[in-house]
Design an enzyme around this catalytic site. Structure first.
Site, PDB file in Angstrom:
ATOM      1  N   TYR A 216     -10.650  -3.706  -1.898  1.00  0.00           N
ATOM      2  CA  TYR A 216     -10.082  -3.999  -3.224  1.00  0.00           C
ATOM      3  C   TYR A 216     -11.069  -4.774  -4.084  1.00  0.00           C
ATOM      4  CZ  TYR A 216      -5.500  -2.820  -1.183  1.00  0.00           C
ATOM      5  OH  TYR A 216      -4.455  -2.196  -0.575  1.00  0.00           O
TER       6      TYR A 216
ATOM      7  N   TYR B 260      -2.074   6.414  -8.506  1.00  0.00           N
ATOM      8  CA  TYR B 260      -0.894   7.255  -8.305  1.00  0.00           C
ATOM      9  C   TYR B 260       0.375   6.412  -8.422  1.00  0.00           C
ATOM     10  CZ  TYR B 260       0.099   5.745  -3.473  1.00  0.00           C
ATOM     11  OH  TYR B 260       0.452   5.028  -2.362  1.00  0.00           O
TER      12      TYR B 260
ATOM     13  N   ARG C  48      -8.715  -4.272   3.883  1.00  0.00           N
ATOM     14  CA  ARG C  48      -8.445  -3.647   2.586  1.00  0.00           C
ATOM     15  C   ARG C  48      -8.801  -4.612   1.451  1.00  0.00           C
ATOM     16  NH1 ARG C  48      -4.454  -1.379   5.399  1.00  0.00           N
ATOM     17  NH2 ARG C  48      -2.798  -2.874   4.915  1.00  0.00           N
TER      18      ARG C  48
HETATM   19  N1  SAM Z   1       2.046   2.361  -6.618  1.00  0.00           N
HETATM   20  C1  SAM Z   1       2.751   3.241  -5.727  1.00  0.00           C
HETATM   21  C2  SAM Z   1       4.021   3.715  -6.414  1.00  0.00           C
HETATM   22  O1  SAM Z   1       4.181   3.448  -7.606  1.00  0.00           O
HETATM   23  O2  SAM Z   1       4.848   4.379  -5.788  1.00  0.00           O
HETATM   24  C3  SAM Z   1       3.020   2.556  -4.406  1.00  0.00           C
HETATM   25  C4  SAM Z   1       1.762   2.142  -3.673  1.00  0.00           C
HETATM   26  S1  SAM Z   1       2.029   1.287  -2.150  1.00  0.00           S
HETATM   27  C5  SAM Z   1       0.408   0.662  -1.850  1.00  0.00           C
HETATM   28  C6  SAM Z   1       2.145   2.506  -0.909  1.00  0.00           C
HETATM   29  C7  SAM Z   1       3.560   2.696  -0.424  1.00  0.00           C
HETATM   30  O3  SAM Z   1       4.281   3.413  -1.412  1.00  0.00           O
HETATM   31  C8  SAM Z   1       3.714   3.518   0.826  1.00  0.00           C
HETATM   32  O4  SAM Z   1       3.492   2.787   2.014  1.00  0.00           O
HETATM   33  C9  SAM Z   1       5.130   3.995   0.724  1.00  0.00           C
HETATM   34  O5  SAM Z   1       6.053   2.969   1.075  1.00  0.00           O
HETATM   35  C10 SAM Z   1       5.222   4.257  -0.789  1.00  0.00           C
HETATM   36  N2  SAM Z   1       4.855   5.655  -1.063  1.00  0.00           N
HETATM   37  C11 SAM Z   1       3.653   6.151  -1.381  1.00  0.00           C
HETATM   38  N3  SAM Z   1       3.705   7.488  -1.518  1.00  0.00           N
HETATM   39  C12 SAM Z   1       4.979   7.842  -1.245  1.00  0.00           C
HETATM   40  C13 SAM Z   1       5.675   9.072  -1.205  1.00  0.00           C
HETATM   41  N4  SAM Z   1       5.070  10.238  -1.451  1.00  0.00           N
HETATM   42  N5  SAM Z   1       6.994   9.044  -0.897  1.00  0.00           N
HETATM   43  C14 SAM Z   1       7.637   7.896  -0.628  1.00  0.00           C
HETATM   44  N6  SAM Z   1       7.032   6.710  -0.653  1.00  0.00           N
HETATM   45  C15 SAM Z   1       5.721   6.676  -0.959  1.00  0.00           C
END
Ligand code: SAM
Length: 259
Positions: free
Chosen positions: A68, A90, A64
């Protein structure tokens, strides 16, 4: 002149974006987008004529970090070409997200104006959907792999939120999921601070208004074979009451007597 703004689009399509972030997207010369699904991407495309997806840079089997670096290069090239660039990510662009922070740092180092606009993150949705207040007992946030790679002093009297459990222990940064044997290492770490029968939660916020929130309760010991994917967050509630600090309470008593 060239500039960069990284904005958050929130978790739920159409309803979580702030007016300022939407305005940034609408006014940009070029928008780079990294969101949870194709429908959200189409929604961003409806706001600006030049929207470019960063999704194709991800490639299973490739680190990754390499993806990036390519995303950064794509964004910074346009900033240097004098464009007003927006990176739309997102959730919150600064929460468990490396590219937006790094892109802003690089653009600033090159002398360009760069800043971040916050968004509604998975964390924000979690507090709302689970009815948790991080202030009640305190709240710790860790990336699952960090808990495996580094010695971490966990506080079992506070909430523990574990991000990216789906790729727990992946040192190659090239996998989209890790198997039960990797989850077993995460479990081994957690069992040092929590009992095996402690009830934990798997949480997935809704990305579309028509989707249901996923909220699955299970004993900690069942973690190894649970359904955990890239959008799952693991929530571990406190397992013991907060212990009073008697020495400090005694000092406070003395202060209060002097009031
Ligand atoms: N920037 C993102 C945010 O503000 O929520 C988080 C990005 S991080 C790279 C990815 C992680 O965010 C996932 O592995 C999970 O732990 C969490 N995540 C992403 N989508 C989610 C969702 N729909 N519900 C719960 N946790 C989520």
């Amino acid at each position: 002149q060239g500039s960069l703004v990284c904005v958050g689009t929130g978790m739920t399509l159409g309803s979580h974006i702030s007016p300022i972030s939407r305005n940034c997207i609408e006014q940009a010369d070029v928008v780079f987008v990294l969101v949870a699904d194709g429908i959200t991407e189409q929604w961003i495309e409806s706001m600006n004529a030049d929207v470019r997806s960063l999704q194709p840079y991800y490639c299973e089997g490739q680190s990754r970090m390499l993806s990036y670096q390519k995303m950064l290069a794509a964004m910074i090239t346009e900033v240097k070409a004098g464009k007003n660039v927006v990176g739309a990510f997102y959730g919150h662009p600064g929460v468990f997200a490396w590219v937006p922070h790094k892109a802003i740092e690089m653009a600033r180092e090159e002398g360009y104006q760069a800043f971040m606009e916050p968004g509604i993150s998975a964390e924000d949705c979690l507090y709302a959907d689970l009815g948790i207040d991080p202030g009640t007992y305190g709240c710790q946030h860790y990336e699952a792999s960090q808990l495996i790679f580094y010695q971490t002093l966990l506080n079992p009297a506070a909430y523990l939120i574990i991000w990216q459990p789906g790729v727990a222990g992946d040192r190659s940064l090239a996998k989209f999921s890790t198997g039960p044997e990797y989850k077993a290492l995460l479990l081994e770490v957690l069992l040092q601070s929590y009992p095996a029968e402690h009830e934990v939660l798997l949480y997935e916020a809704a990305n579309l208004a028509i989707q249901q929130v996923r909220l699955e309760r299970l004993p900690l010991s069942a973690l190894v074979n649970a359904r955990i994917d890239l959008k799952t967050t693991l929530v571990i509630p406190p397992t013991r009451p907060m212990a009073p600090n008697h020495a400090m309470l005694e000092k406070l008593k003395q202060l209060e007597q002097q009031d």
